[in-house]
Scaffold this active site. Structure first.
Site, short mmCIF file in Angstrom:
data_model
loop_
_atom_site.label_atom_id
_atom_site.label_comp_id
_atom_site.label_asym_id
_atom_site.label_seq_id
_atom_site.Cartn_x
_atom_site.Cartn_y
_atom_site.Cartn_z
N HIS A 150 10.84 40.54 15.28
CA HIS A 150 11.90 41.52 15.43
C HIS A 150 12.89 40.97 16.45
O HIS A 150 12.63 39.97 17.12
CB HIS A 150 11.37 42.88 15.89
CG HIS A 150 10.67 42.86 17.22
ND1 HIS A 150 11.33 42.70 18.41
CD2 HIS A 150 9.35 42.96 17.54
CE1 HIS A 150 10.47 42.73 19.42
NE2 HIS A 150 9.25 42.87 18.91
N ASP A 271 -11.42 44.33 14.29
CA ASP A 271 -12.21 43.39 15.09
C ASP A 271 -12.74 44.06 16.35
O ASP A 271 -11.95 44.48 17.20
CB ASP A 271 -11.35 42.19 15.46
CG ASP A 271 -12.18 41.01 15.92
OD1 ASP A 271 -12.79 41.10 17.00
OD2 ASP A 271 -12.21 40.00 15.20
N SER A 286 3.66 41.17 19.57
CA SER A 286 4.64 41.04 18.49
C SER A 286 4.91 39.56 18.24
O SER A 286 5.13 38.78 19.16
CB SER A 286 5.94 41.75 18.86
OG SER A 286 6.43 41.31 20.09
#
Length: 323
Positions: A150, A271, A286
């Site tokens: 992003h 996980d 991110s």
């Protein structure tokens, strides 16, 4: 919630070109420094004077999102430059060169004297950002890398930060604030600004891109097109401690093939080791590459604020189109 990072602004040096069928998946945390071209107006405020509150910047026609690049003939590269030029003007009218959405404007603004005797315009300015992010891919042939998945947006305006120069540096993850419902959590990093890894050249809605000489932690793997991604098990590759990059299991729970934004898929973290440390997806992750069936399919971009076990991801197709 967008996985924002804490950042500083730098100039675009050219046009990137990348058409790769295989790429080295990233996963390592890096420091990101950006420096703006000029200073960005992020707010307009009152100036308290003996005659009452005044708003000289607003009255002159300045607006949030404007980038001030010059005062008179003097180039403005930082907030310190701006304040120095203000002091030298000593209350005289200022001729400001302003970039507004790609158009150059000339605005004349007259500072007013506040109650303490200092001249002010009533502006909040920003000249850069810095923080931690994750590298998504690296192409050893061209040296091109992509990260974040992003763009880097200004906190106040929500717009992509226009930058002049930028770099990525070495970084270590030194602590983790786990995510909980209503609080996204965060990776806390320590920068190594002496180790400059590469230059940033593009800040887009689909990630940040540039050229670098990065250590190859693994061999290149094939790139998956959007129509190859499927529901079911997958991996995310991330760095949540020191410089240790590991794969963690996730489930691709939903695919949005017609999404107009970059939220191409919904992930659910499965996980146990990742959940125990981070609570799921946190800020700073991110850009973590998403792998499925031995291919690079995308990158983590967002966390669901009410459920940190879940997050969104962008497809690698869209990142490569932006690069």
């Amino acid at each position: 919630m967008l996985l924002t990072l804490v950042l500083l602004l730098l100039p675009s040096s050219g046009v990137l070109a990348l058409e790769a069928e295989s790429l080295v998946p990233g996963g390592s945390a890096v420091g990101i420094d950006l420096e703006t071209r000029g200073v960005i107006v992020v707010g307009l405020s009152d100036v308290e004077t003996v005659q009452g509150d005044k708003r000289p910047a607003e009255e002159a026609g300045l607006a949030v999102g404007d980038v001030i690049t010059q005062i008179g003939q003097r180039s403005i590269d930082s907030a310190a430059d701006f304040l120095s030029a203000m002091r030298e003007a000593d209350g005289s009218s200022l001729e400001l060169t302003v970039d507004r959405e790609g158009k150059e404007l000339c605005i004349h603004a007259s500072p007013v004297k506040n109650r303490e005797g200092s001249f002010q315009l009533g502006l909040w300015l920003r000249d850069g950002v810095s923080g931690i992010g994750t590298v998504t891919f690296y192409d050893p042939e061209s040296g091109i890398f992509g990260a974040l998945g992003h763009g880097i947006n200004d906190v106040e305006t929500g717009e992509l930060l226009p930058f002049d120069t930028g770099s990525i540096t070495g970084a270590q993850v030194v602590d983790v604030i786990p995510g909980t419902s209503g609080s996204p959590g965060e990776l806390c990093g320590q920068f190594d600004r002496e180790t400059v890894l590469g230059a940033l050249e593009k800040n887009t809605d689909s990630g940040i891109f540039g050229t670098a000489l990065l250590p190859q932690g693994s061999a290149p793997i094939p790139v998956a097109h959007e129509d190859e991604v499927e529901l079911g098990p997958a991996l995310i590759r991330s760095n949540i401690s020191g410089s240790d990059v590991r794969d963690y299991t996730v489930e691709i729970s939903r695919i949005y093939r017609d999404a107009e934004d970059n939220r191409f898929l919904l992930l659910t973290v499965t996980d146990p080791a990742l959940l125990a440390v981070t609570g799921g997806i946190v800020q700073g992750m991110s850009g973590s590459p998403i792998l499925q069936n031995g291919k690079l399919v995308g990158a983590v971009t967002h966390v669901l604020l009410n459920d940190p076990h879940k997050g969104y991801g962008i497809s690698i197709d869209r990142m490569l189109q932006a690069a």
